[in-house]
Design an enzyme around this catalytic site. Structure first.
Site, PDB file in Angstrom:
ATOM      1  N   GLY A   1     -15.682   0.073  -5.417  1.00 36.50           N
ATOM      2  CA  GLY A   1     -16.868   0.035  -4.574  1.00 36.50           C
ATOM      3  C   GLY A   1     -17.122  -1.279  -3.874  1.00 36.50           C
ATOM      4  O   GLY A   1     -17.922  -1.338  -2.941  1.00 36.50           O
TER       5      GLY A   1
ATOM      6  N   PHE B   1     -14.611   4.384   1.008  1.00 36.75           N
ATOM      7  CA  PHE B   1     -14.354   4.290  -0.429  1.00 36.75           C
ATOM      8  C   PHE B   1     -13.242   3.283  -0.688  1.00 36.75           C
ATOM      9  O   PHE B   1     -12.419   2.978   0.174  1.00 36.75           O
ATOM     10  CB  PHE B   1     -13.991   5.662  -1.016  1.00 36.75           C
ATOM     11  CG  PHE B   1     -12.686   6.229  -0.515  1.00 36.75           C
ATOM     12  CD1 PHE B   1     -11.499   6.037  -1.212  1.00 36.75           C
ATOM     13  CD2 PHE B   1     -12.639   6.968   0.662  1.00 36.75           C
ATOM     14  CE1 PHE B   1     -10.298   6.562  -0.755  1.00 36.75           C
ATOM     15  CE2 PHE B   1     -11.445   7.505   1.129  1.00 36.75           C
ATOM     16  CZ  PHE B   1     -10.270   7.297   0.415  1.00 36.75           C
ATOM     17  N   CYS B   2     -13.243   2.757  -1.913  1.00 40.04           N
ATOM     18  CA  CYS B   2     -12.215   1.837  -2.380  1.00 40.04           C
ATOM     19  C   CYS B   2     -12.103   2.014  -3.884  1.00 40.04           C
ATOM     20  O   CYS B   2     -12.630   2.976  -4.443  1.00 40.04           O
ATOM     21  CB  CYS B   2     -12.543   0.405  -1.982  1.00 40.04           C
ATOM     22  SG  CYS B   2     -14.155  -0.163  -2.550  1.00 40.04           S
ATOM     23  N   THR B   3     -11.454   1.097  -4.573  1.00 34.62           N
ATOM     24  CA  THR B   3     -11.195   1.273  -5.996  1.00 34.62           C
ATOM     25  C   THR B   3     -12.482   1.341  -6.819  1.00 34.62           C
ATOM     26  O   THR B   3     -12.728   2.307  -7.533  1.00 34.62           O
ATOM     27  CB  THR B   3     -10.306   0.135  -6.523  1.00 34.62           C
ATOM     28  OG1 THR B   3      -9.135   0.050  -5.728  1.00 34.62           O
ATOM     29  CG2 THR B   3      -9.927   0.376  -7.978  1.00 34.62           C
TER      30      THR B   3
ATOM     31  N   ILE C   1     -13.621   4.905  -6.340  1.00 33.58           N
ATOM     32  CA  ILE C   1     -12.765   5.955  -6.889  1.00 33.58           C
ATOM     33  C   ILE C   1     -12.910   6.046  -8.402  1.00 33.58           C
ATOM     34  O   ILE C   1     -12.945   7.147  -8.973  1.00 33.58           O
ATOM     35  CB  ILE C   1     -11.297   5.686  -6.520  1.00 33.58           C
ATOM     36  CG1 ILE C   1     -11.112   5.709  -5.004  1.00 33.58           C
ATOM     37  CG2 ILE C   1     -10.371   6.707  -7.176  1.00 33.58           C
ATOM     38  CD1 ILE C   1      -9.781   5.149  -4.538  1.00 33.58           C
TER      39      ILE C   1
END
Length: 257
Positions: free
Chosen positions: A186, A182-184, A211
């Site tokens: 995608g 996961f990241c901010t 997220i």
């Protein structure tokens, strides 16, 4: 009532004629008084923009008239004030640099999981086949300071190009686990998910929409803290509201206006 709409959006798609595309798109942005950042590359587009909702949504509708951008989806949040100072439009070699040119998300995505399905897995502690689920944070260390998923695997990296070596070092211990990167928003996971599959981590997924999409559809648990964003809001709570000023930890050299 918050009056400024903010969007985060990206799309991996093969593009050419970038200078001409930049010129006409920048003209459209300026005519609608948009502010923010657009990165345009041969592998696609990445955008963080803010303006009045009718202007910003009108721009997205205009952009989708180009068949290349028709599949573009956006993640929305709101703010009281314009969080960007100007309109930046950059031509780059990669949307997000990883130094692995063989990974081409525009030719096929990694497996992804929706926020609500992920919530189901995390509540249970296993995926649908009973494998333990491990969240893999692909972000830089200063972003993780603001918040992350409970018990996530963290690498303390300074830039995304360090991710391949970091995850490879854990390959053996994760072989029987289901991994969700996961990241901010995608975008980094589009490459991290493909990379993990490339090195043999077959039970790996990416969190669809990152997220921010998880906040939008689920909320916080088991996410702890806020999510750093690259604009004047600094970070967003799971409610998608800006963090209170007294909670600010803005102290890293990577923050940009």
């Amino acid at each position: 009532m918050k009056l400024i709409l903010n969007i985060a959006a990206y799309l991996f798609v093969s593009l050419d004629g970038l200078p001409e595309l930049r010129a006409k798109t920048l003209d459209e942005c300026n005519s609608r008084n948009l502010k923010g950042t657009i990165l345009l590359t041969g592998e696609g587009i990445n955008m963080f923009l803010a303006s009045k909702p009718e202007e910003l949504r009108g721009f997205v509708d205009w952009l989708r008239l180009d068949p290349h951008f028709n599949p573009l989806t956006t993640k929305e949040s709101w703010s009281d004030e314009q969080p960007f100072k100007k309109m930046l439009f950059k031509l780059k070699n990669e949307i997000i640099r990883m130094n692995h040119p063989t990974l081409r998300p525009e030719e096929g995505r990694a497996n992804f999981i929706s926020p609500k399905k992920l919530q189901e897995w995390l509540d249970r502690g296993t995926d649908d086949l009973g494998r333990p689920v491990v969240m893999v944070d692909t972000r830089n260390a200063f972003e993780v300071e603001y918040g992350t998923f409970e018990n996530a695997l963290l690498f303390n990296i300074e830039k995304f190009t360090e991710f391949p070596a970091a995850i490879s070092a854990h390959k053996d211990e994760l072989v029987d686990k289901t991994l969700v990167s996961f990241c901010t928003g995608g975008i980094r996971c589009e490459k991290s998910g493909l990379y993990m599959r490339e090195i043999g981590m077959q039970h790996s997924y990416q969190l669809e929409g990152g997220i921010l999409k998880y906040f939008e559809e689920v909320g916080s648990p088991p996410y702890q803290g806020s999510c750093f964003v690259f604009d004047e809001r600094e970070a967003l709570e799971p409610s998608l509201d800006s963090i209170p000023a007294e909670h600010s930890i803005r102290k890293n050299p990577h923050y940009f206006h």
